[in-house]
Design a protein around this motif. Structure first.
Motif, PDB file in Angstrom:
ATOM      1  N   ALA A  23       0.835  -1.206   0.000  1.00  0.00           N
ATOM      2  CA  ALA A  23       0.000   0.000   0.000  1.00  0.00           C
ATOM      3  C   ALA A  23       0.872   1.258   0.000  1.00  0.00           C
ATOM      4  N   LYS A  24       1.945   1.254   0.768  1.00  0.00           N
ATOM      5  CA  LYS A  24       2.858   2.410   0.787  1.00  0.00           C
ATOM      6  C   LYS A  24       3.517   2.587  -0.568  1.00  0.00           C
ATOM      7  N   LEU A  25       3.966   1.492  -1.153  1.00  0.00           N
ATOM      8  CA  LEU A  25       4.639   1.538  -2.447  1.00  0.00           C
ATOM      9  C   LEU A  25       3.703   2.022  -3.549  1.00  0.00           C
ATOM     10  N   ALA A  26       2.433   1.671  -3.453  1.00  0.00           N
ATOM     11  CA  ALA A  26       1.452   2.100  -4.456  1.00  0.00           C
ATOM     12  C   ALA A  26       1.263   3.616  -4.462  1.00  0.00           C
ATOM     13  N   TRP A  65      23.071   6.610   2.789  1.00  0.00           N
ATOM     14  CA  TRP A  65      24.154   6.211   1.895  1.00  0.00           C
ATOM     15  C   TRP A  65      23.607   6.263   0.478  1.00  0.00           C
ATOM     16  N   ASP A  66      24.293   5.699  -0.487  1.00  0.00           N
ATOM     17  CA  ASP A  66      23.843   5.786  -1.879  1.00  0.00           C
ATOM     18  C   ASP A  66      22.751   4.783  -2.213  1.00  0.00           C
ATOM     19  N   GLY A  67      22.091   4.252  -1.216  1.00  0.00           N
ATOM     20  CA  GLY A  67      21.011   3.298  -1.398  1.00  0.00           C
ATOM     21  C   GLY A  67      20.149   3.300  -0.161  1.00  0.00           C
ATOM     22  N   CYS A  68      19.547   2.156   0.137  1.00  0.00           N
ATOM     23  CA  CYS A  68      18.666   2.076   1.302  1.00  0.00           C
ATOM     24  C   CYS A  68      18.707   0.655   1.852  1.00  0.00           C
ATOM     25  N   SER A  69      18.767   0.549   3.173  1.00  0.00           N
ATOM     26  CA  SER A  69      18.589  -0.749   3.819  1.00  0.00           C
ATOM     27  C   SER A  69      17.294  -0.685   4.619  1.00  0.00           C
ATOM     28  N   LEU A  70      16.591  -1.804   4.645  1.00  0.00           N
ATOM     29  CA  LEU A  70      15.271  -1.868   5.257  1.00  0.00           C
ATOM     30  C   LEU A  70      15.143  -3.192   5.997  1.00  0.00           C
ATOM     31  N   ARG A  71      14.676  -3.140   7.243  1.00  0.00           N
ATOM     32  CA  ARG A  71      14.433  -4.353   8.025  1.00  0.00           C
ATOM     33  C   ARG A  71      13.036  -4.253   8.618  1.00  0.00           C
ATOM     34  N   THR A  80      20.515  -0.513  -3.922  1.00  0.00           N
ATOM     35  CA  THR A  80      21.304   0.648  -4.314  1.00  0.00           C
ATOM     36  C   THR A  80      20.491   1.652  -5.106  1.00  0.00           C
ATOM     37  N   ALA A  81      19.275   1.292  -5.509  1.00  0.00           N
ATOM     38  CA  ALA A  81      18.410   2.211  -6.244  1.00  0.00           C
ATOM     39  C   ALA A  81      17.563   3.074  -5.310  1.00  0.00           C
ATOM     40  N   GLY A  82      17.577   2.805  -4.003  1.00  0.00           N
ATOM     41  CA  GLY A  82      16.850   3.642  -3.063  1.00  0.00           C
ATOM     42  C   GLY A  82      15.720   2.935  -2.342  1.00  0.00           C
ATOM     43  N   GLY A  83      14.905   3.740  -1.661  1.00  0.00           N
ATOM     44  CA  GLY A  83      13.860   3.226  -0.787  1.00  0.00           C
ATOM     45  C   GLY A  83      12.765   2.438  -1.485  1.00  0.00           C
ATOM     46  N   ALA A  84      12.325   2.895  -2.655  1.00  0.00           N
ATOM     47  CA  ALA A  84      11.271   2.163  -3.362  1.00  0.00           C
ATOM     48  C   ALA A  84      11.764   0.771  -3.757  1.00  0.00           C
ATOM     49  N   GLY A  85      13.005   0.701  -4.221  1.00  0.00           N
ATOM     50  CA  GLY A  85      13.590  -0.600  -4.558  1.00  0.00           C
ATOM     51  C   GLY A  85      13.730  -1.487  -3.339  1.00  0.00           C
ATOM     52  N   ALA A  86      14.100  -0.895  -2.210  1.00  0.00           N
ATOM     53  CA  ALA A  86      14.221  -1.675  -0.978  1.00  0.00           C
ATOM     54  C   ALA A  86      12.861  -2.227  -0.566  1.00  0.00           C
ATOM     55  N   MET A  87      11.802  -1.425  -0.707  1.00  0.00           N
ATOM     56  CA  MET A  87      10.458  -1.929  -0.377  1.00  0.00           C
ATOM     57  C   MET A  87      10.073  -3.085  -1.291  1.00  0.00           C
ATOM     58  N   ARG A  88      10.366  -2.959  -2.595  1.00  0.00           N
ATOM     59  CA  ARG A  88      10.066  -4.067  -3.525  1.00  0.00           C
ATOM     60  C   ARG A  88      10.890  -5.301  -3.171  1.00  0.00           C
ATOM     61  N   ASN A  89      12.174  -5.096  -2.851  1.00  0.00           N
ATOM     62  CA  ASN A  89      13.021  -6.228  -2.464  1.00  0.00           C
ATOM     63  C   ASN A  89      12.506  -6.892  -1.191  1.00  0.00           C
ATOM     64  N   TRP A  90      12.045  -6.085  -0.241  1.00  0.00           N
ATOM     65  CA  TRP A  90      11.535  -6.646   1.008  1.00  0.00           C
ATOM     66  C   TRP A  90      10.295  -7.498   0.742  1.00  0.00           C
ATOM     67  N   ARG A  93      11.457 -10.805  -0.669  1.00  0.00           N
ATOM     68  CA  ARG A  93      12.115 -11.637   0.349  1.00  0.00           C
ATOM     69  C   ARG A  93      11.092 -12.185   1.335  1.00  0.00           C
ATOM     70  N   ALA A  94      10.106 -11.374   1.721  1.00  0.00           N
ATOM     71  CA  ALA A  94       9.068 -11.836   2.650  1.00  0.00           C
ATOM     72  C   ALA A  94       8.229 -12.941   2.013  1.00  0.00           C
ATOM     73  N   GLU A  95       7.910 -12.789   0.730  1.00  0.00           N
ATOM     74  CA  GLU A  95       7.141 -13.834   0.041  1.00  0.00           C
ATOM     75  C   GLU A  95       7.937 -15.144  -0.016  1.00  0.00           C
ATOM     76  N   ARG A  96       9.240 -15.050  -0.235  1.00  0.00           N
ATOM     77  CA  ARG A  96      10.071 -16.257  -0.242  1.00  0.00           C
ATOM     78  C   ARG A  96      10.153 -16.895   1.139  1.00  0.00           C
ATOM     79  N   ALA A  97      10.178 -16.069   2.177  1.00  0.00           N
ATOM     80  CA  ALA A  97      10.192 -16.594   3.556  1.00  0.00           C
ATOM     81  C   ALA A  97       8.893 -17.340   3.864  1.00  0.00           C
ATOM     82  N   ILE A  98       7.776 -16.798   3.395  1.00  0.00           N
ATOM     83  CA  ILE A  98       6.482 -17.458   3.594  1.00  0.00           C
ATOM     84  C   ILE A  98       6.476 -18.797   2.862  1.00  0.00           C
ATOM     85  N   ALA A  99       6.934 -18.800   1.627  1.00  0.00           N
ATOM     86  CA  ALA A  99       6.966 -20.043   0.839  1.00  0.00           C
ATOM     87  C   ALA A  99       7.881 -21.069   1.491  1.00  0.00           C
TER      88      ALA A  99
END
Length: 106
Positions: A23-26, A65-71, A80-90, A93-99
């Motif tokens: 929802a935030k990413l949208a 820094w020149d990117g974003c880390s998110l936990r 390294t592309a920033g916060g929106a990319g970190a949200m997509r990556n998260w 990763r969360a979907e893979r953890a569920i699977a």
């Protein structure tokens, strides 16, 4: 000395968090085709979304820094592309953890 790994949230909690992050990413406008004003609007929306995630789901964010880390929920990502990319990556990763947890439960 290493830091102990955070426990990953339960699958149902990860699903709830995924919906929140999606929802935030949208709400973040795309950068393409708008020049500097579009980039500024994108960056402002990403900063707002990350701030809300800190409050709503206890996200830990480092974009000094020149990117974003998110936990969130024991799952950490970087982009390294920033916060929106970190949200997509998260989300991925969360979907893979569920699977993976479904595979262990079977």
């Amino acid at each position: 000395m290493s830091t102990p790994r955070a426990k990953v949230a339960a699958p149902e909690e990860l699903r709830r968090m995924i919906r929140i992050v999606e929802a935030k990413l949208a709400q973040v406008p795309a950068i393409e085709g708008g020049g500097l004003p579009r980039f500024d609007a994108h960056r402002k929306a990403v900063d707002k979304a990350l701030g809300e995630l800190r409050t709503e789901v206890g996200a830990r964010v480092n974009n000094e820094w020149d990117g974003c880390s998110l936990r969130i929920g024991g799952i950490a990502v970087t982009c390294t592309a920033g916060g929106a990319g970190a949200m997509r990556n998260w989300i991925g990763r969360a979907e893979r953890a569920i699977a993976a947890s479904a595979g262990r439960a079977a």
